[in-house]
Write a protein that holds these residues in place. Structure first.
Motif, mmCIF file in Angstrom:
data_model
loop_
_atom_site.group_PDB
_atom_site.id
_atom_site.type_symbol
_atom_site.label_atom_id
_atom_site.label_comp_id
_atom_site.label_asym_id
_atom_site.label_seq_id
_atom_site.Cartn_x
_atom_site.Cartn_y
_atom_site.Cartn_z
ATOM 1 N N ASP A 30 0.832 -1.209 0.000
ATOM 2 C CA ASP A 30 0.000 0.000 0.000
ATOM 3 C C ASP A 30 0.862 1.254 0.000
ATOM 4 O O ASP A 30 0.536 2.236 -0.674
ATOM 5 N N TYR A 65 -7.637 6.810 1.613
ATOM 6 C CA TYR A 65 -7.432 5.566 0.857
ATOM 7 C C TYR A 65 -7.818 4.341 1.690
ATOM 8 O O TYR A 65 -8.658 3.534 1.277
ATOM 9 N N LYS A 66 -7.191 4.179 2.859
ATOM 10 C CA LYS A 66 -7.471 3.006 3.696
ATOM 11 C C LYS A 66 -8.927 2.945 4.156
ATOM 12 O O LYS A 66 -9.578 1.912 3.975
ATOM 13 N N MET A 69 -11.218 2.086 1.037
ATOM 14 C CA MET A 69 -11.030 0.738 0.493
ATOM 15 C C MET A 69 -11.498 -0.341 1.472
ATOM 16 O O MET A 69 -12.157 -1.306 1.062
ATOM 17 N N GLU A 70 -11.179 -0.161 2.747
ATOM 18 C CA GLU A 70 -11.557 -1.186 3.723
ATOM 19 C C GLU A 70 -13.055 -1.216 3.976
ATOM 20 O O GLU A 70 -13.601 -2.276 4.254
ATOM 21 N N THR A 76 -7.512 -3.029 1.405
ATOM 22 C CA THR A 76 -6.787 -2.133 0.507
ATOM 23 C C THR A 76 -6.190 -2.987 -0.613
ATOM 24 O O THR A 76 -6.252 -4.225 -0.565
ATOM 25 N N SER A 99 -14.064 2.039 9.780
ATOM 26 C CA SER A 99 -12.779 2.064 9.093
ATOM 27 C C SER A 99 -12.029 3.363 9.367
ATOM 28 O O SER A 99 -10.810 3.364 9.527
ATOM 29 N N SER A 103 -8.437 3.799 11.322
ATOM 30 C CA SER A 103 -7.307 4.465 10.678
ATOM 31 C C SER A 103 -6.914 5.780 11.326
ATOM 32 O O SER A 103 -5.961 6.420 10.880
#
Length: 189
Positions: A30, A65-66, A69-70, A76, A99, A103
């Motif tokens: 990632d 992003y994380k 995607m999660e 990811t 999520s 994060s």
């Protein structure tokens, strides 16, 4: 996840928790994927525009992003490549809020960089730099707090890894898993 048969002849899912090395591999993948994208766009921005308006979408992609995607795919790109999936405590897919919470320890230092870059892109002392590494050195000179934020981010990652490595359960949970009440599992169909 493989199925096993319980005492009542009903199938149950057998859970296989992700290992430290599989998680580390996904994190590195990632980092390469998102890092390469943001580095290239930032380098173009610094060399040609020095625009905070170009920086903002890059920061948004890097920050969200994380969580995106999660929550959308359960993983990811790095986790997908290594057949890992993030789940809640009931082994269901997590939502965006969970999520994001998971994060937060990685997002917090990244958000602290946003105002620094706002000032940096409007700083005449940094206008002369057209190379990303020169700009980074000038940024560190002009805004020494940036080094503190980088060190904070590094310290958070180290603590997260220590929590994962010292987890005495079979679940292999890191600090951010505990905050988000999540698990990372091998997902093999």
């Amino acid at each position: 996840m493989a199925e096993i048969i319980n005492a009542e002849n009903k199938p149950e899912k057998q859970v296989e928790y992700a290992t430290f090395w599989s998680r580390a591999g996904a994190y590195i993948l990632d980092g390469i994927i998102v890092g390469a994208f943001t580095l290239i766009i930032n380098a173009i921005n610094i060399a040609n525009f020095k625009s905070f308006l170009i920086y903002i979408p890059i920061a948004i992609v890097a920050i969200f992003y994380k969580p995106f995607m999660e929550s959308k795919y359960g993983a990811t790109f790095g986790k997908m490549a290594l057949k890992l999936k993030v789940t809640d405590q009931n082994f269901n897919q997590i939502d965006f809020k969970q999520s994001l919470l998971r994060s937060i320890i990685l997002i917090f230092p990244a958000i602290l960089f946003v105002p620094i870059y706002y000032f940096a892109f409007n700083n005449p002392n940094l206008a002369e730099y057209s190379q990303i590494f020169e700009f980074a050195q000038g940024l560190a000179t002009e805004y020494p707090i940036q080094s503190w934020i980088s060190n904070l981010g590094f310290l958070i990652i180290v603590i997260d890894i220590i929590v994962l490595l010292t987890d005495q359960t079979k679940t292999q949970r890191s600090l951010h898993d505990r905050i988000g009440k999540t698990y990372v599992l091998f997902y093999r169909k």
